[in-house]
Design a protein around this motif. Structure first.
Motif, PDB file in Angstrom:
ATOM      1  N   CYS A  94      35.610  -9.567 -27.309  1.00 35.91           N
ATOM      2  CA  CYS A  94      34.455 -10.422 -27.030  1.00 35.91           C
ATOM      3  C   CYS A  94      33.195  -9.686 -27.460  1.00 35.91           C
ATOM      4  N   SER A  95      32.144 -10.460 -27.645  1.00 36.55           N
ATOM      5  CA  SER A  95      30.886  -9.869 -28.084  1.00 36.55           C
ATOM      6  C   SER A  95      30.087  -9.372 -26.884  1.00 36.55           C
ATOM      7  N   ASP A  97      27.027 -10.231 -26.243  1.00 33.52           N
ATOM      8  CA  ASP A  97      26.315 -11.389 -25.691  1.00 33.52           C
ATOM      9  C   ASP A  97      27.192 -12.207 -24.761  1.00 33.52           C
ATOM     10  N   SER A  98      28.431 -12.494 -25.165  1.00 37.80           N
ATOM     11  CA  SER A  98      29.304 -13.293 -24.302  1.00 37.80           C
ATOM     12  C   SER A  98      29.686 -12.522 -23.040  1.00 37.80           C
ATOM     13  N   THR A 101      26.650 -12.685 -20.718  1.00 38.17           N
ATOM     14  CA  THR A 101      26.560 -14.026 -20.142  1.00 38.17           C
ATOM     15  C   THR A 101      27.572 -14.203 -19.020  1.00 38.17           C
ATOM     16  N   ALA A 102      28.786 -13.720 -19.225  1.00 37.49           N
ATOM     17  CA  ALA A 102      29.817 -13.826 -18.195  1.00 37.49           C
ATOM     18  C   ALA A 102      29.454 -13.020 -16.951  1.00 37.49           C
TER      19      ALA A 102
END
Length: 112
Positions: A94-95, A97-98, A101-102
């Motif tokens: 995953c990045s 950013d993701s 966000t999580a």
């Protein structure tokens, strides 16, 4: 002797005190990554430059080995709490950013 911990630099610094004042040299035990190593050095506190240290190499090697044995024993002991902090294994798939966000969603809406 005053002892200082610098978690960002992964160092423990030992500064001798003479007549109530710290001397200009410090002895450092540092954890280095890539490759994972323990470094022992003496350095000038004002310049940060390494200085000659008459500590026998055999003593440093013995100390490093003792620390490693202790660390290996800790690997087999499950932690009961986070204590002063913990880190997870390296994250992939995953990045940044993701992931951020999580984490934000988990903090703001833990029921989801």
């Amino acid at each position: 002797e005053n002892v200082y911990t610098d978690e960002l630099a992964f160092e423990i610094r030992f500064v001798q005190v003479l007549d109530g004042a710290e001397i200009g040299m410090e002895r450092v035990m540092a954890l280095r990554a890539h490759p994972l190593q323990i470094e022992f050095l003496q350095r000038d506190r004002s310049s940060g430059l390494a200085a000659n240290w008459d500590m026998p190499k055999a003593s440093a090697v013995r100390l490093a080995n003792d620390i490693c044995v202790n660390a290996k024993n800790k690997e087999d002991t499950p932690l009961g709490s986070v204590g002063y902090g913990c880190t997870c294994y390296p994250i992939d798939g995953c990045s940044y950013d993701s992931l951020f966000t999580a984490i934000e969603l988990q903090i703001k809406q833990p029921w989801k």
